[in-house]
Design a protein around this motif. Structure first.
Motif, mmCIF file in Angstrom:
data_model
loop_
_atom_site.group_PDB
_atom_site.id
_atom_site.type_symbol
_atom_site.label_atom_id
_atom_site.label_comp_id
_atom_site.label_asym_id
_atom_site.label_seq_id
_atom_site.Cartn_x
_atom_site.Cartn_y
_atom_site.Cartn_z
ATOM 1 N N GLY A 62 -8.582 -0.734 -1.244
ATOM 2 C CA GLY A 62 -7.490 0.017 -0.626
ATOM 3 C C GLY A 62 -6.135 -0.521 -1.031
ATOM 4 O O GLY A 62 -5.183 0.238 -1.268
ATOM 5 N N MET A 63 -6.021 -1.831 -1.137
ATOM 6 C CA MET A 63 -4.769 -2.443 -1.574
ATOM 7 C C MET A 63 -4.453 -2.071 -3.015
ATOM 8 O O MET A 63 -3.285 -1.926 -3.402
ATOM 9 N N LEU A 64 -5.488 -1.883 -3.812
ATOM 10 C CA LEU A 64 -5.303 -1.464 -5.208
ATOM 11 C C LEU A 64 -4.698 -0.063 -5.274
ATOM 12 O O LEU A 64 -3.840 0.216 -6.126
ATOM 13 N N VAL A 65 -5.133 0.811 -4.377
ATOM 14 C CA VAL A 65 -4.544 2.155 -4.312
ATOM 15 C C VAL A 65 -3.076 2.073 -3.920
ATOM 16 O O VAL A 65 -2.230 2.790 -4.471
ATOM 17 N N LEU A 66 -2.749 1.187 -2.992
ATOM 18 C CA LEU A 66 -1.343 1.004 -2.618
ATOM 19 C C LEU A 66 -0.530 0.439 -3.785
ATOM 20 O O LEU A 66 0.645 0.785 -3.959
ATOM 21 N N ASP A 77 8.740 3.843 2.914
ATOM 22 C CA ASP A 77 8.904 3.660 4.353
ATOM 23 C C ASP A 77 8.020 4.611 5.153
ATOM 24 O O ASP A 77 7.974 4.518 6.383
ATOM 25 N N ARG A 78 7.349 5.502 4.468
ATOM 26 C CA ARG A 78 6.478 6.458 5.165
ATOM 27 C C ARG A 78 5.092 6.505 4.517
ATOM 28 O O ARG A 78 4.662 7.522 3.977
ATOM 29 N N TYR A 79 4.400 5.380 4.570
ATOM 30 C CA TYR A 79 2.987 5.304 4.219
ATOM 31 C C TYR A 79 2.180 5.458 5.508
ATOM 32 O O TYR A 79 2.280 4.620 6.409
ATOM 33 N N ASP A 117 -2.322 -5.634 4.486
ATOM 34 C CA ASP A 117 -1.269 -5.100 3.613
ATOM 35 C C ASP A 117 -0.176 -4.454 4.459
ATOM 36 O O ASP A 117 -0.372 -3.370 5.022
ATOM 37 N N ASP A 118 0.979 -5.114 4.559
ATOM 38 C CA ASP A 118 2.042 -4.590 5.410
ATOM 39 C C ASP A 118 2.820 -3.456 4.768
ATOM 40 O O ASP A 118 3.788 -2.945 5.355
ATOM 41 N N ARG A 119 2.390 -3.011 3.578
ATOM 42 C CA ARG A 119 2.988 -1.798 3.020
ATOM 43 C C ARG A 119 2.567 -0.570 3.806
ATOM 44 O O ARG A 119 3.239 0.469 3.754
ATOM 45 N N VAL A 120 1.450 -0.650 4.522
ATOM 46 C CA VAL A 120 1.035 0.427 5.429
ATOM 47 C C VAL A 120 2.023 0.447 6.585
ATOM 48 O O VAL A 120 2.122 -0.506 7.354
ATOM 49 N N SER A 121 2.800 1.521 6.717
ATOM 50 C CA SER A 121 3.856 1.545 7.721
ATOM 51 C C SER A 121 3.445 2.191 9.034
ATOM 52 O O SER A 121 4.169 2.071 10.032
ATOM 53 N N SER A 122 2.295 2.860 9.075
ATOM 54 C CA SER A 122 1.751 3.385 10.327
ATOM 55 C C SER A 122 0.270 3.683 10.112
ATOM 56 O O SER A 122 -0.183 3.887 8.978
ATOM 57 N N VAL A 123 -0.480 3.706 11.210
ATOM 58 C CA VAL A 123 -1.930 3.869 11.121
ATOM 59 C C VAL A 123 -2.400 4.901 12.142
ATOM 60 O O VAL A 123 -2.031 4.830 13.324
ATOM 61 N N ALA A 124 -3.213 5.851 11.686
ATOM 62 C CA ALA A 124 -3.840 6.835 12.569
ATOM 63 C C ALA A 124 -5.352 6.663 12.471
ATOM 64 O O ALA A 124 -5.920 6.778 11.379
ATOM 65 N N SER A 175 2.687 2.305 -5.350
ATOM 66 C CA SER A 175 3.962 1.589 -5.461
ATOM 67 C C SER A 175 4.555 1.714 -6.859
ATOM 68 O O SER A 175 5.775 1.561 -7.042
ATOM 69 N N ARG A 176 3.704 1.974 -7.849
ATOM 70 C CA ARG A 176 4.190 2.142 -9.225
ATOM 71 C C ARG A 176 4.813 3.509 -9.452
ATOM 72 O O ARG A 176 5.595 3.687 -10.398
ATOM 73 N N ARG A 177 4.432 4.470 -8.619
ATOM 74 C CA ARG A 177 4.938 5.818 -8.808
ATOM 75 C C ARG A 177 6.406 5.877 -8.383
ATOM 76 O O ARG A 177 6.848 5.166 -7.486
ATOM 77 N N GLY A 178 7.128 6.773 -8.996
ATOM 78 C CA GLY A 178 8.548 6.899 -8.663
ATOM 79 C C GLY A 178 8.835 7.948 -7.617
ATOM 80 O O GLY A 178 10.004 8.206 -7.312
ATOM 81 N N ASP A 179 7.774 8.574 -7.057
ATOM 82 C CA ASP A 179 7.997 9.677 -6.123
ATOM 83 C C ASP A 179 7.494 9.376 -4.712
ATOM 84 O O ASP A 179 7.294 10.291 -3.910
#
Length: 307
Positions: free
Chosen positions: A139-143, A155-157, A176-183, A147-151
């Protein structure tokens, strides 16, 4: 002698169940070294892309990405953890996702997952265990890829998880604190009790199998991680008549989570993918939460249901 061995094994298993695996997950997370992107579908509204990612340490993860054809420069993103090998079906099922980018993960398990004989199941246990341990770094690999994408609006992961994914999401969000919210949809805590409630085995076989299963999946035990998602917002939705996720296990997860958290109960059973009414309820609650935490403005669209 046999009794001594059993006691030692039990003590070892109990120690493993309490271990914090986040340091291990971080050690297994390595640089993204290979990206394969294949367009599977392209329309005037969106494209569907098959992703195959590989890390420096050899972890591979397959995902399916849905990218809007038009929209702002930076897009909010939903990362979906669902059932085993459901990534493509998930993105194909989606309706109008507006300006949101959606990626659905498949788990790093390539073995047979249903219809296994007892011998096949036992032979598959090491691979299943390996997949459990690899899921968070995958999952961190997907993040890393996102993160490499420019689009992508970093702040809204939103990590949205259901079925098997609901059990994985807390550990991934903690690691991974790049996840900004969890459902978390139809999730639960206390995996030993959860396994026991879903096993149809006679006593005394059932308690032993339940305990062994709880040890094998203990690296992902949600109760160890869900409280550490704080201060990021958490949304948890469960069905009051869900036979697969007992109420006591769902409430244990809710109580372990810290504020800001939103808990929602629906008068329903487990995930019912063929019920439009069911999906309308679930998505309605999810969208209302996204608006409440400021991730979705009044003018933005996120239908998620087929048109």
């Amino acid at each position: 002698m046999f009794a001594v061995v059993m006691v030692v094994l039990w003590l070892l298993g109990e120690a493993l169940k309490t271990r914090d695996y986040v340091p291990y997950f971080l050690e297994c997370h390595s640089a993204l070294t290979s990206v394969s992107e294949t367009i599977l579908e392209e329309t005037d509204e969106f494209s569907v892309v098959h992703l195959m990612l590989r890390s420096e340490l050899g972890i591979e993860v397959e995902s399916h990405l849905r990218v809007p054809a038009h929209g702002p420069g930076l897009r909010p993103t939903i990362v979906i953890l669902g059932g085993v090998r459901t990534g493509r079906r998930t993105v194909e099922y989606l309706g109008d996702t507006g300006d949101w980018l959606v990626v659905a993960l498949d788990y790093p398990y390539r073995g047979k997952k249903s219809g296994l004989s007892r011998v096949e199941f036992l032979a598959s246990v090491p691979a299943m265990r390996r997949a459990v341990l690899d899921t968070v770094p995958a999952g961190m690999l997907v993040l890393d890829y996102l993160s490499r994408r420019g689009d992508v609006d970093r702040d809204r992961y939103v990590l949205a998880a259901l079925s098997v994914g609901a059990l994985v999401a807390p550990s991934l969000a903690d690691a991974d604190d790049r996840v900004s919210s969890v459902a978390i949809f139809f999730g639960a805590g206390d995996l030993g009790a959860l396994i026991d409630s879903n096993l149809d085995l006679p006593w005394p076989l059932k308690p032993g199998v339940s305990w062994l299963g709880s040890v094998l999946v203990s690296p992902l035990e949600p109760l160890k991680y869900v409280g550490r998602i704080h201060p990021r917002p958490v949304f948890m939705l469960n069905g009051s008549d869900d036979p697969a996720m007992p109420e006591r296990c769902a409430r244990a997860l809710h109580e372990a989570a810290r504020e800001p958290k939103t808990v929602c109960w629906l008068p329903s059973g487990h995930v019912s993918v063929h019920s439009p009414e069911f999906h309308e309820q679930v998505v309605g609650e999810f969208v209302a939460w996204l608006r409440a935490i400021g991730f979705l403005s009044a003018g933005e669209t996120l239908e998620l249901l087929p048109g």
